[in-house]
Every structure is written in structure tokens, then in C-alpha cells.
Design an enzyme around this catalytic site. Structure first.
Site, PDB file in Angstrom:
ATOM      1  N   ARG A  10      67.887   3.222  24.848  1.00 20.66           N
ATOM      2  CA  ARG A  10      68.132   2.056  25.711  1.00 20.66           C
ATOM      3  C   ARG A  10      67.328   0.852  25.206  1.00 20.66           C
ATOM      4  O   ARG A  10      67.768  -0.294  25.317  1.00 20.66           O
ATOM      5  CB  ARG A  10      67.799   2.368  27.168  1.00 20.66           C
ATOM      6  CG  ARG A  10      66.342   2.703  27.439  1.00 20.66           C
ATOM      7  CD  ARG A  10      66.026   2.733  28.909  1.00 20.66           C
ATOM      8  NE  ARG A  10      64.652   3.188  29.141  1.00 20.66           N
ATOM      9  CZ  ARG A  10      63.908   2.837  30.185  1.00 20.66           C
ATOM     10  NH1 ARG A  10      64.397   2.037  31.107  1.00 20.66           N
ATOM     11  NH2 ARG A  10      62.683   3.298  30.326  1.00 20.66           N
ATOM     12  N   GLU A  58      79.129  -3.091  40.209  1.00 24.59           N
ATOM     13  CA  GLU A  58      79.584  -2.711  38.873  1.00 24.59           C
ATOM     14  C   GLU A  58      81.081  -2.930  38.669  1.00 24.59           C
ATOM     15  O   GLU A  58      81.517  -3.345  37.588  1.00 24.59           O
ATOM     16  CB  GLU A  58      79.240  -1.233  38.605  1.00 24.59           C
ATOM     17  CG  GLU A  58      77.760  -0.932  38.519  1.00 24.59           C
ATOM     18  CD  GLU A  58      77.108  -0.697  39.866  1.00 24.59           C
ATOM     19  OE1 GLU A  58      75.886  -0.462  39.899  1.00 24.59           O
ATOM     20  OE2 GLU A  58      77.833  -0.744  40.889  1.00 24.59           O
ATOM     21  N   PHE A  83      76.943   4.887  36.894  1.00 29.38           N
ATOM     22  CA  PHE A  83      77.673   3.776  37.498  1.00 29.38           C
ATOM     23  C   PHE A  83      78.679   3.167  36.522  1.00 29.38           C
ATOM     24  O   PHE A  83      79.802   2.842  36.899  1.00 29.38           O
ATOM     25  CB  PHE A  83      76.695   2.706  37.968  1.00 29.38           C
ATOM     26  CG  PHE A  83      75.578   3.243  38.813  1.00 29.38           C
ATOM     27  CD1 PHE A  83      75.827   4.198  39.786  1.00 29.38           C
ATOM     28  CD2 PHE A  83      74.268   2.827  38.624  1.00 29.38           C
ATOM     29  CE1 PHE A  83      74.806   4.708  40.571  1.00 29.38           C
ATOM     30  CE2 PHE A  83      73.236   3.330  39.397  1.00 29.38           C
ATOM     31  CZ  PHE A  83      73.491   4.280  40.376  1.00 29.38           C
ATOM     32  N   HIS A 109      70.620   5.575  30.516  1.00 26.06           N
ATOM     33  CA  HIS A 109      70.160   6.610  31.438  1.00 26.06           C
ATOM     34  C   HIS A 109      71.181   7.741  31.598  1.00 26.06           C
ATOM     35  O   HIS A 109      71.448   8.210  32.699  1.00 26.06           O
ATOM     36  CB  HIS A 109      69.820   6.008  32.810  1.00 26.06           C
ATOM     37  CG  HIS A 109      68.666   5.065  32.791  1.00 26.06           C
ATOM     38  ND1 HIS A 109      68.714   3.860  32.120  1.00 26.06           N
ATOM     39  CD2 HIS A 109      67.437   5.150  33.363  1.00 26.06           C
ATOM     40  CE1 HIS A 109      67.558   3.229  32.273  1.00 26.06           C
ATOM     41  NE2 HIS A 109      66.768   3.993  33.005  1.00 26.06           N
ATOM     42  N   ASP A 117      64.795  10.891  38.483  1.00 20.85           N
ATOM     43  CA  ASP A 117      65.831  10.261  39.308  1.00 20.85           C
ATOM     44  C   ASP A 117      66.802  11.293  39.890  1.00 20.85           C
ATOM     45  O   ASP A 117      67.514  11.004  40.849  1.00 20.85           O
ATOM     46  CB  ASP A 117      66.616   9.231  38.487  1.00 20.85           C
ATOM     47  CG  ASP A 117      65.798   7.971  38.229  1.00 20.85           C
ATOM     48  OD1 ASP A 117      64.651   7.911  38.699  1.00 20.85           O
ATOM     49  OD2 ASP A 117      66.320   7.060  37.566  1.00 20.85           O
ATOM     50  N   ARG A 167      67.244   7.334  28.363  1.00 21.50           N
ATOM     51  CA  ARG A 167      65.985   6.812  28.904  1.00 21.50           C
ATOM     52  C   ARG A 167      64.766   7.349  28.148  1.00 21.50           C
ATOM     53  O   ARG A 167      63.762   6.658  27.982  1.00 21.50           O
ATOM     54  CB  ARG A 167      65.877   7.204  30.380  1.00 21.50           C
ATOM     55  CG  ARG A 167      64.595   6.762  31.063  1.00 21.50           C
ATOM     56  CD  ARG A 167      64.537   7.333  32.476  1.00 21.50           C
ATOM     57  NE  ARG A 167      63.475   6.737  33.262  1.00 21.50           N
ATOM     58  CZ  ARG A 167      63.204   7.091  34.518  1.00 21.50           C
ATOM     59  NH1 ARG A 167      63.931   8.039  35.102  1.00 21.50           N
ATOM     60  NH2 ARG A 167      62.235   6.515  35.178  1.00 21.50           N
TER      61      ARG A 167
END
Length: 312
Positions: A10, A58, A83, A109, A117, A167
């Protein structure tokens, strides 16, 4: 690999956006209130007038990008994979895929290495979703060098591209003078005669380490990095399968619909071969430290080695 340089892809994505932004004034970046996490904030600092924060919306962001693409811009939409591919699927399919617009999707991610998460954010289905959209190129780079090259290639490619980033910091394995990135072309990282390991993304470095462990047991494994899952380098995979007789696929993604499924589709039609698929086995992830999760689900070098040793 503690002495090897490690960078999260990322981070590479954010840095690469700045590079392509300097080269091409038509590159614009859209984010959904996650610029700090997706690292598009790096682009925003250099080109604030070409960065659009669409807020936590989004699907709307995708429609905005589609509109920008019709004006000649090259939009990158950015969010977490859950997303960008999951919540967003209908809009990506109908607003980008169906009209085959020149929009790039930077999904960060991805996979269980999102860590704490938890399952709601650990997208292990995105490759499967994006593969089904006609004309969509699907790329999952293995390290910093490859991620930057993938972003540049995406800009040069006319049409939709899905780019999958992580990530967790991963080892830089492609930092060599002869490295060449080409959409749709796999890279042989290690020669071998007993079986072929075909990997994508984060597990590629782990597969190289696993191959070294297998070698100590007398198993000579060929390792192929498939950064582009669609279009798949079928020629390379078929040749490797015929050469070694056994194929193992490894991905930080569900074994349903991802790299493993793509490889099996290819080999079933062209060179029937015994295949072991290593990935998430029809399970959701869970909250925990990224490295611990990769170990629990057998996606680190030790886990990959153990599964192949038992199977081979």
C-alpha cells in the site's frame, strides 16, 4: 528474512501514484475518506488539485471516476479491498466494466494480513469477484518493486484494472537489474524439477523460503510468481505443469475463485495435472496480529512447507 528490506505494498501504491502523476497529467486519484490508510494522501500532498475525497461513499466514488474517464482522465479509485471490490461490486461491474472504461481500482488492505481489523475487513473474495467482470485485468503484486511497476503498467493499459495491495510490510524480492514487469506474464523465481509452486501477492516471498526448506528434504520446487491473475500466463503454467507433473497454488485469498481456481481451469483444459490449492479454505478470518494469522492459517513459509511436504 529479518535482514531483508520490507515495505507494505500500500505504501508502494501511494509512492507510485506520485511517480505516474508527474509523468501523466491525466492521472487523478479518488479516495473514500481513507487517504491516510490507502496512502493516496501521498499523492494529495503533491497534487492536491487532482485528488478528490468522495467521503464514505465508495459507490458514488466509482460513478464519479467513470464520468472522469469519459473525459480522457485516468482515474484511480482507492479504498480497502472489502469496499473497493465488495461493497462496490455492482458499480464496478456496471459503471466501469460494462462500458469498459479506463478506470483503475487501487484496493488496499486485502487478505487476512489486515490483522486486528478482523473478518469484516479481511477481504478474501475480491480476486474471485473481479475475475468475473469481462475485460477486467486483475493484478496482485508481491513486493514494492512489483507494486510500483504494476501501477505504471495500469496507466499504460487502456481499460479497467484491479490492483490488490496489502497492509503488512513484505520482503522486497524483485530488486534486481533483470526484473521486468509485463501484464499477463508470470515470473520464474526459482527453477525446480519435482513440483511447481505458483504464488501471487504476499505469499510469494514465503514460497521462496518454503522451497528452500523443501530442498533440504530433497524436493526440488520450481517457484513462479503470477502477479497478473487475469489475464493468466497460461503458456508458462502449462509448460511448468508438464515439466514437473505437480502444481501447488498459494494465495492470501479464498481457494474458491482466486489464483488456484484460475490455474485449475487452465490445467483442466490444457494439461490435466495434480494440483494442491493453499489459501483460505472456505473460512472467514479473525482478529489478531497479521503474522500470527498467517501462521495459523498456514500461509507463512512453515505452513506452506508443511502442507506441500505432506501432499507431495
Amino acid at each position: 528474512m529479518s535482514d531483508v528490506k520490507k515495505i507494505a505494498t500500500r505504501e508502494s501504491y501511494g509512492n507510485a501514484l506520485v511517480e505516474v502523476g508527474k509523468e501523466n497529467p491525466n492521472v487523478v486519484v479518488l479516495d473514500a475518506d481513507l487517504a491516510a490508510a490507502t496512502k493516496t494522501g501521498t499523492f494529495k500532498k503533491v497534487f492536491p488539485e487532482r485528488h478528490i475525497d468522495c467521503g464514505i461513499a465508495e459507490c458514488n466514488m466509482t460513478g464519479v471516476a467513470a464520468g472522469l474517464a469519459t473525459t480522457g482522465k485516468i482515474p484511480f479509485i482507492s479504498s480497502f479491498a472489502m469496499f473497493a471490490a465488495g461493497r462496490n461490486f455492482e458499480q464496478v461491474r456496471n459503471s466501469i466494466g460494462y462500458p469498459h472504461l479506463n478506470v483503475k481500482i487501487g484496493a488496499t488492505h486485502a487478505g487476512i494480513s489486515v490483522g486486528e481489523d478482523g473478518a469484516s475487513h479481511q477481504c478474501n473474495e475480491d480476486i474471485a469477484l473481479m475475475r468475473t467482470i469481462p475485460g477486467m485485468v486483475v493484478v496482485c503484486p508481491s513486493d514494492d518493486v512489483e507494486a510500483k511497476a504494476a501501477v505504471k503498467a495500469a496507466v499504460e493499459h487502456e481499460g479497467p484494472v484491479y490492483l490488490r495491495f496489502g497492509r503488512l510490510a513484505v520482503p522486497v524480492i524483485n530488486d534486481r537489474p533483470d526484473y521486468k514487469f509485463e501484464l499477463g506474464k508470470g515470473v520464474v523465481l526459482r527453477e525446480g524439477k519435482d513440483l511447481t509452486i505458483v504464488a501471487t501477492g504476499l505469499p510469494v516471498a514465503e514460497c521462496l523460503a518454503a522451497a528452500d526448506m523443501l530442498a533440504k528434504d530433497g524436493i526440488d520446487a520450481k517457484v513462479i510468481n503470477i502477479h497478473t491473475i487475469k489475464p493468466l500466463d497460461e503458456e508458462l503454467i502449462i509448460a511448468a505443469a508438464k515439466e514437473t507433473g505437480k502444481v501447488v497454488t498459494v494465495e492470501e485469498h479464498s481457494v474458491i475463485g482466486g489464483l488456484g481456481s484460475a490455474v485449475c481451469d487452465c490445467l483442466c483444459a490444457n494439461a490435466p495435472t495434480k494440483v494442491l490449492k493453499i489459501g483460505m479454505n472456505d473460512k472467514f478470518g479473525e482478529s489478531g496480529a497479521a503474522v500470527a494469522l498467517l501462521h495459523k492459517y498456514g500461509l507463512d513459509a512453515e505452513g506452506i512447507y508443511n502442507k506441500i511436504k505432506e501432499w507431495a
